[in-house]
Write a protein that holds these residues in place. Sequence first.
Motif, PDB file in Angstrom:
ATOM      1  N   ALA A 177     -34.283   3.012   0.789  1.00 17.80           N
ATOM      2  CA  ALA A 177     -33.324   3.805   1.561  1.00 17.80           C
ATOM      3  C   ALA A 177     -31.890   3.316   1.356  1.00 17.80           C
ATOM      4  CB  ALA A 177     -33.681   3.772   3.037  1.00 17.80           C
ATOM      5  N   THR A 178     -31.718   2.021   1.070  1.00 22.86           N
ATOM      6  CA  THR A 178     -30.357   1.500   0.876  1.00 22.86           C
ATOM      7  C   THR A 178     -29.691   2.082  -0.353  1.00 22.86           C
ATOM      8  OG1 THR A 178     -31.025  -0.436  -0.464  1.00 22.86           O
ATOM      9  CG2 THR A 178     -31.017  -0.700   1.941  1.00 22.86           C
ATOM     10  N   TYR A 179     -30.489   2.582  -1.302  1.00 24.38           N
ATOM     11  CA  TYR A 179     -29.891   3.105  -2.532  1.00 24.38           C
ATOM     12  C   TYR A 179     -28.911   4.247  -2.235  1.00 24.38           C
ATOM     13  CZ  TYR A 179     -34.110   0.908  -4.594  1.00 24.38           C
ATOM     14  OH  TYR A 179     -35.117   0.048  -4.946  1.00 24.38           O
ATOM     15  N   THR A 180     -29.223   5.027  -1.205  1.00 26.39           N
ATOM     16  CA  THR A 180     -28.407   6.216  -0.911  1.00 26.39           C
ATOM     17  C   THR A 180     -27.855   6.210   0.511  1.00 26.39           C
ATOM     18  OG1 THR A 180     -30.443   7.420  -0.322  1.00 26.39           O
ATOM     19  CG2 THR A 180     -29.635   7.657  -2.587  1.00 26.39           C
ATOM     20  N   ALA A 181     -28.046   5.145   1.250  1.00 29.82           N
ATOM     21  CA  ALA A 181     -27.605   5.108   2.645  1.00 29.82           C
ATOM     22  C   ALA A 181     -26.081   5.245   2.726  1.00 29.82           C
ATOM     23  CB  ALA A 181     -28.050   3.808   3.303  1.00 29.82           C
TER      24      ALA A 181
END
Length: 669
Positions: A515-519
């Motif tokens: 999720a951090t890739y696009t947060a």
Amino acid sequence: MPSPPPRSPHEAPKSGRRESWIRCLADTHRDHPDRQVVAGHHNVNYVVPLGWRLAVLLNTMPFRARVKCRMPRETVEVVPRIWPSETDLLAVVSRHLKEVPRCFRDFGDWSLHSYRAGRALSDLRPQGPVGERLMGLFADFFARTAAVPDAELPPRPDGWPRSENSQGFLHWLIRFTEEEVHQANLWRFDDLFAALGIPSDAMARFRGAADRPSLTPRPFCLLHTDVHRANVIVDRKDVAVIDWELAMYGDPLHELATHLVRMDYPQDEQAAMESLWSEAMRAAGLGRMTEGMATDLQVYLDFEYAQSVFPDVMRAALDLTGLADGPEAADYAGAAARVGRALRRAAGPLKLEEAADEDRAEQALRDWYAGPFGRALADAAECRAREDADGADDADEWGRVPEPTDTETTSTGPDDAAAQQLAPFADLLTGASRGCVLFDFDGPVCRLFPDGSSRQVADALRDLLRARGVQGVLTPEEERSIDPHDVLRAMDRAFSGSDLVGDLETLLTSGEVAATYTAPPTPGAHRLIRELRSRGVRIAVVTNNSPRAVAAYLHLHGLTDAFGPHVYGRTAKPGLLKPHPDSLNRALLALGAEPGDALMIGDKEADLLAARDAKVSFVGYAGDPAEAVSLRVAGAELVLSTLRPLLAVAESGPPGAAGAGPEGVPDPH
């Protein structure tokens, strides 16, 4: 750890019309179409012909000369840099070692150096023996480097071991490896290290080895610390050692040990090199620097083998992620061979009982590459870098790209009212007092799971339960919940300490990291973090998310240094998730802060309750009215719909402590 000293006055950017011409011409040289690219671990260098106009302005000869445009690379920091500027050091070294290339100008983001003609020893003799003549030249180089006057060197960091404190110097090196190399990179490489048989306390074991002799006190001197084949330029009968960015001040036997290990001499040449070094030092009147060599050199060799396993493993793994079309079988085999060699050399010093062989190393590398911290994270970082580059045209005069803006009105009325309510925290936020700010992660820093996307992770946890035959444990509310923490808490209550709970936590961590890739960042959060950091305010993340996910996000957004090691997230005990104050208490202890000197920014009732239990002041952040109502009903006295008031208060004070770091308790060493 001691922090590098601030930049020296002479390193301030030069100004004036002449300097403007130099910068303009230097930029033209850097962008030369026929430039030769020479890349290393720490820098990318463009070698270009020196034009006569720039040569005249630099007061140097243009005829057949070339210059080197040197740009630092983003890389995993695995070696200490006690001096922030190579330029400062080269100004000293080039006066005493005439063959060392000098720095013409340091422009901040890159620098212009003279170019040393010749061929790298790594091209001429990539491995095997080098011959007695070259070793004699190396020994002479080490003696001349050691003779550079201490008083002329740039200032050492505060707390740096004093000359002759060889034992303290070794302990500093061990502690740096343990804290800044091994532990600092566990968020990304922990699974890989474990699969290779490297225990989490490897360097702690090395530090505490009872059979290691105490080191003999020796006078300290300037050390290059990175004299290997790629950093040695051979021109006819002469040699020059380049790339001084890793130089330091310390025990001369450390210099010899790093040279022996990185040159990888055959056994007979290693013994010869040791003798030549000792003879050269004594001939230069530096005999005291050789005292205790018979026993102490092996200690430094053991340390070098021990510490190098971490960068060798990480670089082998990261190199796989840099292959445009993905690694093939030969790439994996080559990486496994590098890792296997590093493990074999470190096995004795680190007492590795279950070090992986090359087959096991290759499988570990394949698993890491395919996981959330391998190629997927590298691709996300590349995408983020492209986005940053696309936004560079919107940067201000300081090179800062605007963050997402608040969608609410720009009227100053609500902000003024909130700022008044924040007045009791003004000293803390401006750095005037020794307070700290604790950030929840999902909400105040970013939107980890926007638009209810956490449901996919919660469903994945429930799918795992069904696959394991677990039924009837979750309540109807937990079966419908979009919050994966609800599932994890329920299973911990039913099966605390089981492998099932561990597998759920691993699956949840993978989902959070992905999720951090696009947060998307919370509007204003990054700017607030950097403002607090610049003022010396101690900051930390206290979260129910995995600390590895937080570290991945900070890595992607260039915020790792802002928080340093101060990320306190989910542990192997889900019962300690907020509203339990565990993460807050750990942060306060590590930062050396009292609860009354701390402020937490959170967006959930659980954050408020944890802050109350920890006796920490609380400011609520609510991105929408429903969240604000929930916090107020729970008893939050101050709830903000934007981070602007916090930033306004922080910026209202005088400039903070320059170069203040994220460390909490001052380093006693």
